[in-house]
Motif scaffolding. Structure first.
Motif, PDB file in Angstrom:
ATOM      1  N   LEU A 153     -26.769  33.674  -5.314  1.00 44.29           N
ATOM      2  CA  LEU A 153     -25.749  32.654  -5.051  1.00 44.29           C
ATOM      3  C   LEU A 153     -26.083  31.061  -5.432  1.00 44.29           C
ATOM      4  O   LEU A 153     -25.094  30.497  -5.915  1.00 44.29           O
ATOM      5  N   ILE A 154     -27.203  31.107  -5.591  1.00 44.32           N
ATOM      6  CA  ILE A 154     -27.646  29.654  -6.001  1.00 44.32           C
ATOM      7  C   ILE A 154     -28.476  29.704  -7.355  1.00 44.32           C
ATOM      8  O   ILE A 154     -28.917  28.600  -7.832  1.00 44.32           O
ATOM      9  N   ALA A 155     -28.489  30.581  -7.961  1.00 42.78           N
ATOM     10  CA  ALA A 155     -29.577  30.983  -9.132  1.00 42.78           C
ATOM     11  C   ALA A 155     -28.976  29.962 -10.541  1.00 42.78           C
ATOM     12  O   ALA A 155     -29.862  29.589 -11.109  1.00 42.78           O
ATOM     13  N   ASP A 156     -27.820  29.833 -10.505  1.00 38.20           N
ATOM     14  CA  ASP A 156     -27.320  29.181 -11.670  1.00 38.20           C
ATOM     15  C   ASP A 156     -27.619  27.758 -11.690  1.00 38.20           C
ATOM     16  O   ASP A 156     -27.546  26.831 -12.522  1.00 38.20           O
ATOM     17  N   TYR A 157     -28.096  27.122 -10.254  1.00 36.19           N
ATOM     18  CA  TYR A 157     -28.539  25.654 -10.274  1.00 36.19           C
ATOM     19  C   TYR A 157     -30.023  25.440 -10.245  1.00 36.19           C
ATOM     20  O   TYR A 157     -30.170  24.528  -9.888  1.00 36.19           O
ATOM     21  N   TYR A 158     -30.711  26.315 -11.144  1.00 33.98           N
ATOM     22  CA  TYR A 158     -32.066  26.143 -11.125  1.00 33.98           C
ATOM     23  C   TYR A 158     -32.408  24.814 -11.676  1.00 33.98           C
ATOM     24  O   TYR A 158     -33.241  24.106 -11.168  1.00 33.98           O
ATOM     25  N   ALA A 159     -31.890  24.389 -12.944  1.00 33.83           N
ATOM     26  CA  ALA A 159     -31.983  22.927 -13.307  1.00 33.83           C
ATOM     27  C   ALA A 159     -31.952  21.881 -12.414  1.00 33.83           C
ATOM     28  O   ALA A 159     -32.624  20.920 -12.456  1.00 33.83           O
ATOM     29  N   PHE A 160     -30.902  21.901 -11.454  1.00 31.11           N
ATOM     30  CA  PHE A 160     -30.622  20.990 -10.492  1.00 31.11           C
ATOM     31  C   PHE A 160     -31.792  20.648  -9.555  1.00 31.11           C
ATOM     32  O   PHE A 160     -32.382  19.712  -9.458  1.00 31.11           O
ATOM     33  N   PHE A 161     -32.377  21.971  -9.135  1.00 32.15           N
ATOM     34  CA  PHE A 161     -33.601  22.015  -8.276  1.00 32.15           C
ATOM     35  C   PHE A 161     -34.811  21.570  -8.847  1.00 32.15           C
ATOM     36  O   PHE A 161     -35.831  20.864  -8.477  1.00 32.15           O
ATOM     37  N   LEU A 162     -35.078  21.861 -10.383  1.00 35.72           N
ATOM     38  CA  LEU A 162     -36.098  21.422 -10.969  1.00 35.72           C
ATOM     39  C   LEU A 162     -36.189  19.899 -11.157  1.00 35.72           C
ATOM     40  O   LEU A 162     -37.429  19.160 -10.995  1.00 35.72           O
ATOM     41  N   GLU A 163     -35.055  19.228 -11.288  1.00 33.09           N
ATOM     42  CA  GLU A 163     -34.744  17.727 -11.454  1.00 33.09           C
ATOM     43  C   GLU A 163     -35.247  17.142  -9.949  1.00 33.09           C
ATOM     44  O   GLU A 163     -36.029  16.156  -9.877  1.00 33.09           O
ATOM     45  N   LEU A 164     -34.999  17.989  -8.814  1.00 31.86           N
ATOM     46  CA  LEU A 164     -35.206  17.283  -7.658  1.00 31.86           C
ATOM     47  C   LEU A 164     -36.650  17.346  -7.300  1.00 31.86           C
ATOM     48  O   LEU A 164     -37.236  16.580  -6.449  1.00 31.86           O
ATOM     49  N   LEU A 165     -37.538  18.105  -7.984  1.00 36.21           N
ATOM     50  CA  LEU A 165     -38.958  18.265  -7.781  1.00 36.21           C
ATOM     51  C   LEU A 165     -39.537  16.711  -8.138  1.00 36.21           C
ATOM     52  O   LEU A 165     -40.761  16.349  -7.729  1.00 36.21           O
ATOM     53  N   ASP A 166     -39.043  16.023  -8.813  1.00 35.44           N
ATOM     54  CA  ASP A 166     -39.172  14.301  -8.997  1.00 35.44           C
ATOM     55  C   ASP A 166     -38.813  13.521  -7.895  1.00 35.44           C
ATOM     56  O   ASP A 166     -39.186  12.234  -8.306  1.00 35.44           O
ATOM     57  N   HIS A 167     -38.142  13.889  -7.332  1.00 36.60           N
ATOM     58  CA  HIS A 167     -37.497  13.251  -6.154  1.00 36.60           C
ATOM     59  C   HIS A 167     -38.624  12.361  -5.225  1.00 36.60           C
ATOM     60  O   HIS A 167     -39.871  12.815  -5.098  1.00 36.60           O
ATOM     61  N   LYS A 168     -38.234  11.221  -4.973  1.00 39.23           N
ATOM     62  CA  LYS A 168     -39.605  10.494  -4.234  1.00 39.23           C
ATOM     63  C   LYS A 168     -39.435  10.881  -2.600  1.00 39.23           C
ATOM     64  O   LYS A 168     -40.375  10.679  -1.917  1.00 39.23           O
ATOM     65  N   ASN A 169     -38.657  11.646  -2.097  1.00 38.44           N
ATOM     66  CA  ASN A 169     -38.566  12.041  -0.620  1.00 38.44           C
ATOM     67  C   ASN A 169     -39.168  13.412  -0.653  1.00 38.44           C
ATOM     68  O   ASN A 169     -38.727  14.326  -1.455  1.00 38.44           O
ATOM     69  N   ASN A 170     -40.368  13.435   0.182  1.00 38.13           N
ATOM     70  CA  ASN A 170     -41.323  14.852   0.085  1.00 38.13           C
ATOM     71  C   ASN A 170     -40.088  16.015   0.584  1.00 38.13           C
ATOM     72  O   ASN A 170     -40.517  17.092   0.157  1.00 38.13           O
ATOM     73  N   ARG A 171     -39.427  15.595   1.574  1.00 39.36           N
ATOM     74  CA  ARG A 171     -38.837  16.712   2.161  1.00 39.36           C
ATOM     75  C   ARG A 171     -37.625  17.432   1.090  1.00 39.36           C
ATOM     76  O   ARG A 171     -37.475  18.645   1.083  1.00 39.36           O
TER      77      ARG A 171
END
Length: 228
Positions: A79-97
């Motif tokens: 159900l969330i697999a299509d959004y892999y690129a979105f989660f990859l972008e979030l790896l650069d987020h400043k918030n560790n959580r």
């Protein structure tokens, strides 16, 4: 008629009204309940809405959405697999959580779509190297998922074995147990040697015994390979 009945059973989910912060809650229960509801309805529109709201400037809403998304991913990764690129972008987020939440989502996605996630292996390893325990745990999970794919095994498994050499003693038993099923005969001896060298790094006797049990199982597999 069946369509009308289905519509009554599955009303449109308005995530703006159901995430925890929207109803004045500070705990995660509403987000988990929302994830379960979205899965039950197989509601791809609600998943899209969660991603869009997560991109907004409201930090509490973003956090709630990401929590809901990885809870969905744990239960039904497709159900969330299509959004892999979105989660990859979030790896650069400043918030560790947010970072470890994204790595969790990618772990679940890699179980159903390893190809797209594998493309970003270097980035995942870089983030894991400087990340929290949870971030590392799920990077290991991603590597294990890659090891289940024949064309990625010889790339992912050596990296996984290197991570076992430096993993925190507290995490080592779990990593060893999870790695065991994907160790190919080519790397079995190396796997055993790494664990032999690290068994005393385990922080408690129970954790040491868990590592010894993995060594015993891997050694048994090695003897079976030799015999055959």
């Amino acid at each position: 008629t069946s369509f009308i009945k289905k519509s009554k059973l599955m009303p449109k989910i308005n995530i703006h009204e159901e995430i925890a912060s929207a109803i004045g809650r500070r705990d995660e229960v509403p987000n988990i309940e929302l994830a379960i509801k979205i899965i039950a309805n197989n509601d791809t529109d609600a998943v899209r809405d969660l991603v869009e709201l997560a991109k907004g400037k409201n930090k509490n809403a973003s956090s709630d959405c990401i929590k809901t998304l990885y809870e969905i991913g744990e239960r039904k990764p497709a159900l969330i697999a299509d959004y892999y690129a979105f989660f990859l972008e979030l790896l650069d987020h400043k918030n560790n959580r947010i970072v470890w939440g994204a790595m969790m989502a990618l772990d679940y996605i890699s179980s159903v779509d390893p190809k797209n996630v594998f493309t970003y292996l270097n980035k995942i390893l870089s983030i894991a190297d400087q990340g929290s325990v949870i971030t590392k745990d799920h990077a290991v999970g991603i590597l294990i998922n890659f090891c289940k794919v024949p064309e990625y095994l010889n790339t992912a498994l050596p990296i996984l074995l290197e991570m076992l050499k430096t993993a925190a003693g507290n995490q080592l038993p779990k990593y060893a147990e999870n790695t065991l099923p994907v160790v190919s005969s080519q790397f079995n001896e190396q796997f055993i040697t790494i664990l032999h060298n690290r068994v005393h790094d385990a922080e408690t006797e129970s954790k040491r015994k868990r590592i010894e049990k993995v060594i015993a199982k891997a050694s048994k597999a090695k003897h079976l390979i030799v015999r055959n």
